[in-house]
Design a protein around this motif. Structure first.
Motif, PDB file in Angstrom:
ATOM      1  N   PRO A 106      -3.085  -4.612  -1.170  1.00 19.83           N
ATOM      2  CA  PRO A 106      -1.837  -4.461  -0.416  1.00 19.83           C
ATOM      3  C   PRO A 106      -1.019  -5.753  -0.434  1.00 19.83           C
ATOM      4  CG  PRO A 106      -3.730  -3.710   0.874  1.00 19.83           C
ATOM      5  CD  PRO A 106      -4.271  -4.456  -0.310  1.00 19.83           C
ATOM      6  N   MET A 107       0.275  -5.644  -0.618  1.00 21.84           N
ATOM      7  CA  MET A 107       1.110  -6.824  -0.459  1.00 21.84           C
ATOM      8  C   MET A 107       1.071  -7.285   0.994  1.00 21.84           C
ATOM      9  SD  MET A 107       5.179  -7.414  -1.239  1.00 21.84           S
ATOM     10  CE  MET A 107       5.704  -6.367   0.123  1.00 21.84           C
ATOM     11  N   ASP A 108       1.116  -6.325   1.929  1.00 23.60           N
ATOM     12  CA  ASP A 108       1.136  -6.603   3.363  1.00 23.60           C
ATOM     13  C   ASP A 108      -0.090  -5.930   3.975  1.00 23.60           C
ATOM     14  OD1 ASP A 108       1.585  -6.853   6.060  1.00 23.60           O
ATOM     15  OD2 ASP A 108       3.621  -6.027   6.021  1.00 23.60           O
ATOM     16  N   TYR A 109      -1.040  -6.725   4.421  1.00 21.85           N
ATOM     17  CA  TYR A 109      -2.268  -6.139   4.960  1.00 21.85           C
ATOM     18  C   TYR A 109      -2.059  -5.452   6.301  1.00 21.85           C
ATOM     19  CZ  TYR A 109      -5.358  -7.743   1.272  1.00 21.85           C
ATOM     20  OH  TYR A 109      -5.994  -7.900   0.057  1.00 21.85           O
ATOM     21  N   SER A 110      -0.930  -5.675   6.946  1.00 22.78           N
ATOM     22  CA  SER A 110      -0.629  -4.892   8.151  1.00 22.78           C
ATOM     23  C   SER A 110      -0.115  -3.502   7.793  1.00 22.78           C
ATOM     24  CB  SER A 110       0.407  -5.625   9.014  1.00 22.78           C
ATOM     25  OG  SER A 110       1.680  -5.655   8.369  1.00 22.78           O
ATOM     26  N   ASP A 111       0.165  -3.278   6.531  1.00 23.06           N
ATOM     27  CA  ASP A 111       0.587  -1.967   6.015  1.00 23.06           C
ATOM     28  C   ASP A 111      -0.254  -1.662   4.779  1.00 23.06           C
ATOM     29  OD1 ASP A 111       1.931   0.371   5.415  1.00 23.06           O
ATOM     30  OD2 ASP A 111       3.665  -0.648   4.521  1.00 23.06           O
ATOM     31  N   PRO A 112      -1.555  -1.410   4.964  1.00 24.62           N
ATOM     32  CA  PRO A 112      -2.460  -1.312   3.814  1.00 24.62           C
ATOM     33  C   PRO A 112      -2.160  -0.172   2.859  1.00 24.62           C
ATOM     34  CG  PRO A 112      -3.541  -0.607   5.837  1.00 24.62           C
ATOM     35  CD  PRO A 112      -2.245  -1.218   6.248  1.00 24.62           C
TER      36      PRO A 112
ATOM     37  N   GLY B 152       0.935   0.604   2.028  1.00 25.78           N
ATOM     38  CA  GLY B 152       2.265   0.348   1.475  1.00 25.78           C
ATOM     39  C   GLY B 152       2.199  -0.199   0.060  1.00 25.78           C
ATOM     40  N   ARG B 153       3.204  -0.991  -0.276  1.00 27.55           N
ATOM     41  CA  ARG B 153       3.342  -1.512  -1.635  1.00 27.55           C
ATOM     42  C   ARG B 153       2.104  -2.281  -2.065  1.00 27.55           C
ATOM     43  NH1 ARG B 153       7.691  -6.221  -3.377  1.00 27.55           N
ATOM     44  NH2 ARG B 153       6.672  -6.788  -5.352  1.00 27.55           N
ATOM     45  N   LYS B 154       1.681  -2.088  -3.306  1.00 31.50           N
ATOM     46  CA  LYS B 154       0.539  -2.790  -3.870  1.00 31.50           C
ATOM     47  C   LYS B 154       1.004  -3.865  -4.849  1.00 31.50           C
ATOM     48  CE  LYS B 154      -2.707  -0.257  -1.921  1.00 31.50           C
ATOM     49  NZ  LYS B 154      -1.856   0.585  -1.062  1.00 31.50           N
ATOM     50  N   ILE B 155       0.219  -4.907  -4.936  1.00 32.00           N
ATOM     51  CA  ILE B 155       0.410  -5.940  -5.953  1.00 32.00           C
ATOM     52  C   ILE B 155      -0.895  -6.065  -6.732  1.00 32.00           C
ATOM     53  CG2 ILE B 155       2.145  -7.194  -4.631  1.00 32.00           C
ATOM     54  CD1 ILE B 155      -0.078  -9.203  -3.884  1.00 32.00           C
ATOM     55  N   GLN B 156      -0.847  -6.815  -7.832  1.00 31.01           N
ATOM     56  CA  GLN B 156      -2.023  -6.951  -8.675  1.00 31.01           C
ATOM     57  C   GLN B 156      -2.568  -8.374  -8.651  1.00 31.01           C
ATOM     58  OE1 GLN B 156      -0.844  -5.492 -12.574  1.00 31.01           O
ATOM     59  NE2 GLN B 156      -1.638  -3.464 -12.079  1.00 31.01           N
ATOM     60  N   ILE B 157      -3.890  -8.459  -8.618  1.00 34.63           N
ATOM     61  CA  ILE B 157      -4.595  -9.729  -8.729  1.00 34.63           C
ATOM     62  C   ILE B 157      -5.351  -9.726 -10.056  1.00 34.63           C
ATOM     63  CG2 ILE B 157      -6.319 -11.263  -7.712  1.00 34.63           C
ATOM     64  CD1 ILE B 157      -3.800 -10.872  -6.001  1.00 34.63           C
ATOM     65  N   ALA B 158      -5.034 -10.680 -10.917  1.00 34.80           N
ATOM     66  CA  ALA B 158      -5.717 -10.801 -12.196  1.00 34.80           C
ATOM     67  C   ALA B 158      -7.065 -11.477 -11.983  1.00 34.80           C
ATOM     68  CB  ALA B 158      -4.863 -11.624 -13.161  1.00 34.80           C
ATOM     69  N   VAL B 159      -8.110 -10.888 -12.563  1.00 31.82           N
ATOM     70  CA  VAL B 159      -9.458 -11.441 -12.436  1.00 31.82           C
ATOM     71  C   VAL B 159     -10.081 -11.568 -13.824  1.00 31.82           C
ATOM     72  CG1 VAL B 159      -9.825 -10.556 -10.118  1.00 31.82           C
ATOM     73  CG2 VAL B 159     -10.473  -9.159 -12.074  1.00 31.82           C
TER      74      VAL B 159
ATOM     75  N   GLY C 256      11.831 -13.123  -3.307  1.00 31.15           N
ATOM     76  CA  GLY C 256      11.422 -11.740  -3.122  1.00 31.15           C
ATOM     77  C   GLY C 256      10.493 -11.558  -1.932  1.00 31.15           C
ATOM     78  N   GLU C 257      10.174 -10.307  -1.643  1.00 23.34           N
ATOM     79  CA  GLU C 257       9.374  -9.979  -0.469  1.00 23.34           C
ATOM     80  C   GLU C 257       7.960 -10.532  -0.565  1.00 23.34           C
ATOM     81  OE1 GLU C 257       8.425  -8.314   3.265  1.00 23.34           O
ATOM     82  OE2 GLU C 257      10.342  -8.769   2.282  1.00 23.34           O
ATOM     83  N   LEU C 258       7.393 -10.594  -1.763  1.00 22.65           N
ATOM     84  CA  LEU C 258       6.020 -11.065  -1.898  1.00 22.65           C
ATOM     85  C   LEU C 258       5.862 -12.484  -1.372  1.00 22.65           C
ATOM     86  CD1 LEU C 258       3.106 -10.953  -2.866  1.00 22.65           C
ATOM     87  CD2 LEU C 258       3.917 -11.407  -5.201  1.00 22.65           C
ATOM     88  N   LEU C 259       6.883 -13.324  -1.528  1.00 18.26           N
ATOM     89  CA  LEU C 259       6.783 -14.710  -1.093  1.00 18.26           C
ATOM     90  C   LEU C 259       6.436 -14.814   0.382  1.00 18.26           C
ATOM     91  CD1 LEU C 259       7.098 -17.650  -2.075  1.00 18.26           C
ATOM     92  CD2 LEU C 259       9.490 -17.534  -1.357  1.00 18.26           C
TER      93      LEU C 259
ATOM     94  N   ALA D 289      -4.872 -16.782   4.468  1.00 17.73           N
ATOM     95  CA  ALA D 289      -5.579 -15.615   5.001  1.00 17.73           C
ATOM     96  C   ALA D 289      -5.459 -14.429   4.061  1.00 17.73           C
ATOM     97  CB  ALA D 289      -5.043 -15.265   6.389  1.00 17.73           C
ATOM     98  N   ASN D 290      -4.295 -14.226   3.475  1.00 17.52           N
ATOM     99  CA  ASN D 290      -4.135 -13.101   2.548  1.00 17.52           C
ATOM    100  C   ASN D 290      -4.891 -13.334   1.242  1.00 17.52           C
ATOM    101  OD1 ASN D 290      -2.710 -11.389   4.196  1.00 17.52           O
ATOM    102  ND2 ASN D 290      -0.697 -12.082   3.488  1.00 17.52           N
ATOM    103  N   GLU D 291      -4.978 -14.582   0.803  1.00 19.80           N
ATOM    104  CA  GLU D 291      -5.802 -14.850  -0.378  1.00 19.80           C
ATOM    105  C   GLU D 291      -7.265 -14.512  -0.080  1.00 19.80           C
ATOM    106  OE1 GLU D 291      -7.114 -18.491  -3.377  1.00 19.80           O
ATOM    107  OE2 GLU D 291      -5.179 -18.605  -2.340  1.00 19.80           O
ATOM    108  N   ALA D 292      -7.737 -14.859   1.119  1.00 21.91           N
ATOM    109  CA  ALA D 292      -9.109 -14.523   1.500  1.00 21.91           C
ATOM    110  C   ALA D 292      -9.309 -13.012   1.547  1.00 21.91           C
ATOM    111  CB  ALA D 292      -9.438 -15.154   2.848  1.00 21.91           C
TER     112      ALA D 292
END
Length: 492
Positions: free
Chosen positions: A58-64, A66-73, A176-179, A185-188
């Motif tokens: 989730p981009m916003d963990y208070s809205d799980p 909602g919009r998704k983003i990607q984490i490259a691993v 943008g909104e992601l910033l 905390a969100n990285e964790a």
């Protein structure tokens, strides 16, 4: 983040070079829903075993929902499946660093027993390309001197406050909104989604520099999802200051480390000897910096395009991270004394620097609110310049957070002693970026959860880098077997 200032918590252009040439083309399923679909990583210089995927979060963990983003691993699997224990997260420094290439790089320095026990997992934190990325569209001049708030030659913060407003306005306009959702905390939280996507009940971690704070926050938010945690080169976790405290730590970090450079730079037979006595190196440096404040030397092709006092101070800061880099500082001092300058260091492409700076800014400014008064910063800079002249007031200066247009969405996470006792801190005694004093604060906050190994060594990054054999053995044994010292240990 070795972690140079362009790889360091308070320096916002951290670790951009590790992103070069690496793409992650495969989109994985939602975290925790299905196994990841791994593919060969694109890029050069990678171990052929390294694989890549992405995790949707989730981009916003208070809205799980909602919009998704990607984490490259990325990962290199355990080299001995019969000995496999789980996954080891390689948590990078910064903020603004990436560990996406680390399984192929620093991860290969791990002892065989550790590489047998774990899949080595790298990742690009939210906002860092090739994860869903942010960019403030900053001008070239605002990428100079590692994004640090060096005061004017007379100590004024007027220009740095103007830069803070200019850079913050660019971030508000272009980020943008992601910033607004980039934070420790969100990285964790993202790391816990990565854990679930990997199919692991628990994960181990090796966090370096700013990564120690990420790992500590992850261990606070998800204590029973953690296995063996190594915190290497440790940040002060003070939740009232966070990044402000890390920036201020350069005052004591430089004072702890400059004497080691001075001893080296005055040794007989040293081809880069700058003075006959160690005691003479400091006043020589201060006089030279003051002269360059008044009379900068042209430096075509560099950013800034002159070697001024602050550029010399930044060179000092950069090259105190690793004693192997002392010659670069010495050569700069010797050349500047003669009115010349060595070639400018090669920098990453500006697009990568802008990306890293945006992630660093988002993290530092969203974790905690910074004072907004120019008078506050001027007072701090004046006090710092008087007490710590080598850093000329910069550690108490006005970063762009002084004009950040967004309020933190939640309080900074307070690190406590609640949770399993599964953390090992390793810390060099003389570390310019994460001084021993700050590491002791993290050790105190963790209480009985942790044991700390203090290493009699100089430089940033202790384990398998600038530490010593005693410290390396202690950390390797813990990762491989789970055995820690019975109490805090000093490695001479």
């Amino acid at each position: 983040m070795t972690q140079k200032p362009i790889k360091r918590n308070a320096s916002l252009v951290a670790a951009t070079a590790v992103l070069l040439g690496l793409a992650v083309p495969m989109t994985a399923s939602a975290a925790g829903a299905e196994a990841l679909e791994w593919t060969t990583c694109e890029g050069t210089g990678l171990d052929p075993r390294q694989q890549c995927a992405t995790v949707d979060v989730p981009m916003d963990y208070s809205d799980p929902d909602g919009r998704k983003i990607q984490i490259a691993v990325s990962r290199i699997p355990s080299e001995k499946p019969s000995a496999r224990r789980g996954a080891l997260l390689l948590i990078p420094g910064g903020p603004g660093g990436s560990s996406l290439q680390k399984p192929s790089g620093r991860g290969q320095k791990l002892p065989q027993q550790v590489r047998d026990a774990y899949d080595l997992i790298g990742f690009a934190p939210r906002g860092m390309a090739p994860s869903s990325a942010v960019d403030c569209g900053l001008d070239s001049k605002d990428l100079a001197l590692a994004g640090l708030p060096w005061p004017s030659p007379d100590g004024s913060v007027t220009e740095s406050m103007a830069a803070a407003r200019r850079m913050s306005e660019a971030c508000a306009r272009n980020g943008g909104e992601l910033l607004r959702h980039i934070s420790t905390a969100n990285e964790a939280r993202d790391l816990d989604r990565v854990r679930a996507a990997l199919g692991e009940t628990k994960v181990s971690a090796w966090g370096v520099s700013y990564g120690t704070y990420v790992a500590a926050v992850h261990s606070r938010l998800f204590p029973h999802r953690t296995d063996r945690i190594v915190l290497d080169s440790n940040d002060n976790p003070d939740p009232t200051r966070v990044g402000r405290g890390w920036l201020a730590a350069f005052e004591t970090g430089v004072e702890d480390n400059f004497p080691e450079f001075a001893k080296w730079a005055s040794e007989p037979g040293n081809p880069y000897r700058v003075a006959r006595r160690a005691a003479d190196v400091r006043p020589l440096f201060l006089r030279l910096a003051e002269r360059l404040d008044r009379e900068p030397l042209p430096r075509p092709g560099a950013n800034p395009a002159e070697l001024n006092g602050n550029a010399l101070r930044q060179t000092m800061l950069t090259n105190l991270y690793d004693p192997d880099d002392y010659p670069t500082l010495a050569k700069t001092i010797l050349a500047a004394r003669e009115g010349t300058v060595p070639p400018a260091p090669q920098m990453p492409p500006e697009s990568l620097m802008r990306n890293a700076l945006a992630v660093g800014a988002g993290t530092l400014c969203n974790d905690v609110a910074w004072p907004r008064s120019a008078a506050h910063y001027q007072k701090g800079v004046d006090e710092s310049r008087a007490k710590f002249p080598l850093t000329a007031g910069m550690p108490r200066g006005a970063m762009l957070c002084a004009a950040w247009p967004f309020a933190p969405k939640e309080p900074a996470v307070r690190i406590t002693d609640r949770g399993p006792s599964n953390i090992l801190l390793v810390q060099n005694e003389r570390d310019v970026a994460t001084p021993l004093a700050g590491a002791r604060e993290l050790r105190r906050a963790l209480g009985d959860r942790a044991v700390m190994v203090t290493v009699n060594s100089t430089g940033h990054n202790a384990y398998l880098a600038n530490g010593n054999a005693c410290g390396d053995r202690t950390v390797s044994r813990f990762l491989a077997t789970g055995k820690r010292p019975g109490s805090d240990l000093y490695c001479d």
